[in-house]
Design an enzyme around this catalytic site. Structure first.
Site, PDB file in Angstrom:
ATOM      1  N   SER A  41       0.805  -1.220   0.000  1.00 58.02           N
ATOM      2  CA  SER A  41       0.000   0.000   0.000  1.00 58.02           C
ATOM      3  C   SER A  41       0.840   1.273   0.000  1.00 58.02           C
ATOM      4  CB  SER A  41      -0.916   0.018   1.227  1.00 58.02           C
ATOM      5  OG  SER A  41      -1.809  -1.060   1.206  1.00 58.02           O
ATOM      6  N   GLN A  42       0.227   2.333  -0.483  1.00 61.14           N
ATOM      7  CA  GLN A  42       0.852   3.658  -0.465  1.00 61.14           C
ATOM      8  C   GLN A  42       1.190   4.031   0.976  1.00 61.14           C
ATOM      9  OE1 GLN A  42      -1.069   6.485  -3.020  1.00 61.14           O
ATOM     10  NE2 GLN A  42      -0.664   8.189  -1.614  1.00 61.14           N
TER      11      GLN A  42
END
Length: 208
Positions: free
Chosen positions: A59-60
């Site tokens: 994930s970011q």
């Protein structure tokens, strides 16, 4: 060119306070690149999701930070990490709960679960583990309750079976229908929960 430490700068600017400092420290300590496929490691400093195979992503980082700030993990907590993916969030959570707590990471794709578990072994976090999730079973009801539940996947509706796996004062953070939700359970009745919405986010679909 975007600076290699871009996500660290963004997270530092958005940190909400003392609890945010702990999140930042844990994210830096558990170096993102160590949880990425070899061909993605050169991009580890960028604030964007990165592919880890099988249609899944790491994930970011700014989104990870947002979720962890909302989750309010404390030393000694028992945490369930649904959609562990590369294992990065499991390791970060391990730092936050310290050796006084425990973290169970679940990943539905066996190959990713095996790889993440192997990576986690090198992090010296014996109170954390990653297992392959059981098809058709959401979460780990046989090991509940959990003080905190982090779900790094998106559902179309709030899964009540996960709310039921929280302690009476437990907190869950997950994305539902495009919005990040913070669910705080109050008391024995899992339907008695406070739900707040915290902006638009997107994740890979929650698979059961």
């Amino acid at each position: 060119m975007m600076p290699r430490n871009d996500w660290e700068s963004i997270v530092a600017e958005r940190a909400p306070g003392p609890g945010g400092d702990a999140v930042q420290a844990a994210m830096r300590r558990r170096r993102r690149k160590n949880f990425l496929p070899q061909d993605q490691r050169k991009l580890a400093g960028y604030n964007r999701p990165l592919p880890i195979g099988y249609g899944q992503t790491n994930s970011q980082p700014s989104t990870v930070a947002d979720m962890l700030w909302l989750l309010e993990v404390r030393p000694g907590h028992t945490v369930l990490d649904v959609g562990a993916g590369s294992g990065w969030t499991t390791a970060i959570l391990g730092d936050l709960v310290t050796e006084a707590g425990s973290v169970l990471g679940l990943e539905i794709i066996p190959e990713l679960a095996e790889s993440a578990a192997a990576t986690l072994e090198h992090q010296q976090l014996p109170w954390c583990r990653i297992e392959t999730a059981t098809r058709g079973v959401l979460g780990a009801p046989d090991q509940a309750p959990f003080d905190r539940i982090l779900v790094s996947a998106e559902a179309t509706y709030l899964p009540q079976e996960l709310v039921e796996q929280l302690t009476d004062d437990g907190i869950m953070v997950m994305t539902v229908a495009g919005f990040m939700l913070r669910v705080v359970r109050h008391g024995e009745d899992p339907h008695d929960a406070e739900i707040t919405r915290h902006g638009p986010y997107r994740f890979v679909d929650l698979i059961t």
